[in-house]
Design an enzyme around this catalytic site. Structure first.
Site, PDB file in Angstrom:
ATOM      1  N   GLY A 108       1.380 -14.931  -3.072  1.00 42.14           N
ATOM      2  CA  GLY A 108       2.459 -15.728  -3.655  1.00 42.14           C
ATOM      3  C   GLY A 108       2.105 -16.458  -4.938  1.00 42.14           C
ATOM      4  O   GLY A 108       2.564 -17.580  -5.157  1.00 42.14           O
ATOM      5  N   SER A 109       1.337 -15.820  -5.821  1.00 36.46           N
ATOM      6  CA  SER A 109       0.959 -16.509  -7.064  1.00 36.46           C
ATOM      7  C   SER A 109       2.172 -16.765  -7.959  1.00 36.46           C
ATOM      8  O   SER A 109       2.253 -17.804  -8.623  1.00 36.46           O
ATOM      9  CB  SER A 109      -0.105 -15.711  -7.824  1.00 36.46           C
ATOM     10  OG  SER A 109       0.381 -14.439  -8.212  1.00 36.46           O
ATOM     11  N   ASN A 110       3.128 -15.844  -7.991  1.00 38.37           N
ATOM     12  CA  ASN A 110       4.354 -16.086  -8.764  1.00 38.37           C
ATOM     13  C   ASN A 110       5.186 -17.206  -8.136  1.00 38.37           C
ATOM     14  O   ASN A 110       5.804 -18.009  -8.847  1.00 38.37           O
ATOM     15  CB  ASN A 110       5.180 -14.806  -8.851  1.00 38.37           C
ATOM     16  CG  ASN A 110       4.729 -13.900  -9.976  1.00 38.37           C
ATOM     17  OD1 ASN A 110       4.696 -14.299 -11.133  1.00 38.37           O
ATOM     18  ND2 ASN A 110       4.350 -12.677  -9.643  1.00 38.37           N
ATOM     19  N   LEU A 186       7.493  -7.122   0.034  1.00 36.59           N
ATOM     20  CA  LEU A 186       7.335  -5.669   0.082  1.00 36.59           C
ATOM     21  C   LEU A 186       8.342  -4.953   0.964  1.00 36.59           C
ATOM     22  O   LEU A 186       8.263  -3.731   1.128  1.00 36.59           O
ATOM     23  CB  LEU A 186       5.906  -5.328   0.562  1.00 36.59           C
ATOM     24  CG  LEU A 186       4.778  -5.931  -0.283  1.00 36.59           C
ATOM     25  CD1 LEU A 186       3.424  -5.510   0.273  1.00 36.59           C
ATOM     26  CD2 LEU A 186       4.920  -5.528  -1.743  1.00 36.59           C
ATOM     27  N   ILE A 189      15.368  -5.161   0.953  1.00 37.33           N
ATOM     28  CA  ILE A 189      16.337  -6.208   1.276  1.00 37.33           C
ATOM     29  C   ILE A 189      17.550  -5.581   1.962  1.00 37.33           C
ATOM     30  O   ILE A 189      18.131  -4.616   1.455  1.00 37.33           O
ATOM     31  CB  ILE A 189      16.771  -6.957   0.009  1.00 37.33           C
ATOM     32  CG1 ILE A 189      15.556  -7.600  -0.662  1.00 37.33           C
ATOM     33  CG2 ILE A 189      17.813  -8.018   0.338  1.00 37.33           C
ATOM     34  CD1 ILE A 189      14.828  -8.600   0.191  1.00 37.33           C
ATOM     35  N   ASN A 203      13.936  -9.747  -8.515  1.00 39.74           N
ATOM     36  CA  ASN A 203      12.631  -9.240  -8.099  1.00 39.74           C
ATOM     37  C   ASN A 203      11.766  -9.053  -9.341  1.00 39.74           C
ATOM     38  O   ASN A 203      12.266  -8.792 -10.435  1.00 39.74           O
ATOM     39  CB  ASN A 203      12.773  -7.902  -7.373  1.00 39.74           C
ATOM     40  CG  ASN A 203      11.426  -7.360  -6.919  1.00 39.74           C
ATOM     41  OD1 ASN A 203      10.625  -8.084  -6.324  1.00 39.74           O
ATOM     42  ND2 ASN A 203      11.160  -6.094  -7.193  1.00 39.74           N
ATOM     43  N   HIS A 205       8.483  -6.756 -10.740  1.00 42.49           N
ATOM     44  CA  HIS A 205       7.740  -5.526 -10.479  1.00 42.49           C
ATOM     45  C   HIS A 205       6.657  -5.386 -11.552  1.00 42.49           C
ATOM     46  O   HIS A 205       6.901  -5.679 -12.726  1.00 42.49           O
ATOM     47  CB  HIS A 205       8.686  -4.325 -10.518  1.00 42.49           C
ATOM     48  CG  HIS A 205       8.033  -3.027 -10.166  1.00 42.49           C
ATOM     49  ND1 HIS A 205       7.754  -2.669  -8.866  1.00 42.49           N
ATOM     50  CD2 HIS A 205       7.587  -2.002 -10.942  1.00 42.49           C
ATOM     51  CE1 HIS A 205       7.166  -1.477  -8.854  1.00 42.49           C
ATOM     52  NE2 HIS A 205       7.055  -1.058 -10.104  1.00 42.49           N
ATOM     53  N   GLU A 275       3.239 -11.963 -15.823  1.00 44.99           N
ATOM     54  CA  GLU A 275       4.223 -12.172 -14.749  1.00 44.99           C
ATOM     55  C   GLU A 275       4.482 -13.657 -14.542  1.00 44.99           C
ATOM     56  O   GLU A 275       5.641 -14.092 -14.451  1.00 44.99           O
ATOM     57  CB  GLU A 275       3.718 -11.561 -13.440  1.00 44.99           C
ATOM     58  CG  GLU A 275       3.786 -10.053 -13.354  1.00 44.99           C
ATOM     59  CD  GLU A 275       3.376  -9.559 -11.975  1.00 44.99           C
ATOM     60  OE1 GLU A 275       3.603 -10.294 -10.997  1.00 44.99           O
ATOM     61  OE2 GLU A 275       2.826  -8.441 -11.876  1.00 44.99           O
TER      62      GLU A 275
END
Length: 311
Positions: A108-110, A186, A189, A203, A205, A275
């Site tokens: 979960g770095s973003n 991952l 949805i 999202n 990518h 990102e």
């Protein structure tokens, strides 16, 4: 005559400083011409001054992004009159703070970048809930450590307490979530969620979609495929989510070079750095209601400095 005599006592003709009657030297004739270089600086400040008389060009007459135009200006032809209730006019400063849900499957770095931007005030929104399919992942641990509720989705082996799609929709509505942000999630949805949050799920990518996207393309697999292809450029893509993997409307991209001797790990680190910055910038635009839709269905981001331009 008497007034002239009194005046002469204060300003005698013998004074070393010549007396120039004001009535004979109009003020407007004493000013030098305004230099042409000053005009751009005046014009550049005008968009920052709210005014009902200012309207973006005739694009407002189109159906394209009509909902967003109404947030920022009254309809054409109404600049000299008070706006009517039917015009649905709002000032940009009245944009409400948005409520966000973030979905993660890993570290979960973003997610952390978005949450930190919210805490420091650069992002006009708050992360109210985290959704994950792995209750012990790094993103879930970070959320719990920061007082953010964690929801387990979906029901799967080893995770018997997960919610069903319909229960997830109900739970997010209880949190009054405005937007859903996938940050390394991952799983596909479900349609129920996409229908409930149409044009409200983003999202990120790690490739320049539509290249190297789709089922099976995630994480390090993407970067290995990019290097193996001989592509000279890669980078993150942020797109809206539909019922398929990585096929929703592209909102933003950032290009990074693929170097001749790159490893997948080196390329991944270079892309991940972009990102973190790009996702925060896009979520800022989303929370400020600067995301609009072109009439052919392509999403665009309106510039914060100049609403008539796009990023």
């Amino acid at each position: 005559m008497e007034a002239q005599q009194n005046l002469s006592r204060f300003c005698p003709k013998s004074s070393s400083v010549p007396w120039i009657p004001i009535v004979k030297q109009p003020f407007s004739l004493q000013l030098p011409p305004l230099p042409s270089s000053s005009y751009p600086s005046v014009q550049s400040q005008r968009p920052e001054v709210p005014s009902r008389a200012f309207h973006p060009i005739s694009i407002a007459a189109k159906e394209t992004c009509s909902g967003v135009w109404r947030l920022r200006c009254s309809r054409s032809g109404s600049s000299t009159a008070e706006p009517k209730e039917s015009h649905n006019v709002r000032a940009p400063v009245t944009v409400t703070r948005k409520k966000l849900a973030v979905f993660v499957s890993g570290g979960g770095s973003n997610f952390r970048s978005i949450h930190e931007a919210s805490k420091r005030g650069s992002l006009h929104g708050d992360v109210l809930v985290l959704v994950t399919n792995k209750s012990e992942c790094g993103g879930a641990e970070y959320a719990r450590n920061n007082g953010i509720p964690v929801i387990l989705f979906s029901k799967a082996k080893g995770e018997p307490n997960g919610l069903s799609p319909s229960n997830l929709v109900d739970t997010l509505r209880k949190f009054e979530v405005d937007f859903i942000l996938l940050a390394g999630y991952l799983k596909l949805i479900p349609a129920e969620l996409i229908q409930a949050y149409e044009r409200s799920i983003l999202n990120i990518h790690p490739s320049l979609l539509p290249a190297f996207g789709g089922k099976g393309y995630y994480g390090m697999k993407v970067h290995k495929a990019v290097i193996a292809s001989g592509a000279r450029f890669s980078g993150p893509t942020i797109h809206f989510v539909d019922e398929h993997y990585d096929t929703g409307g592209i909102l933003a991209q950032r290009v990074v070079p693929v170097l001749a001797n790159d490893t997948a790990e080196e390329l991944a680190a270079r892309v991940l750095k972009e990102e973190h910055q790009l996702y925060v910038e896009v979520v800022e635009a989303l929370c400020e209601e600067r995301v609009v839709w072109r009439e052919d269905g392509v999403p665009l981001i309106r510039s914060k400095e100049n609403p008539n331009k796009f990023c």
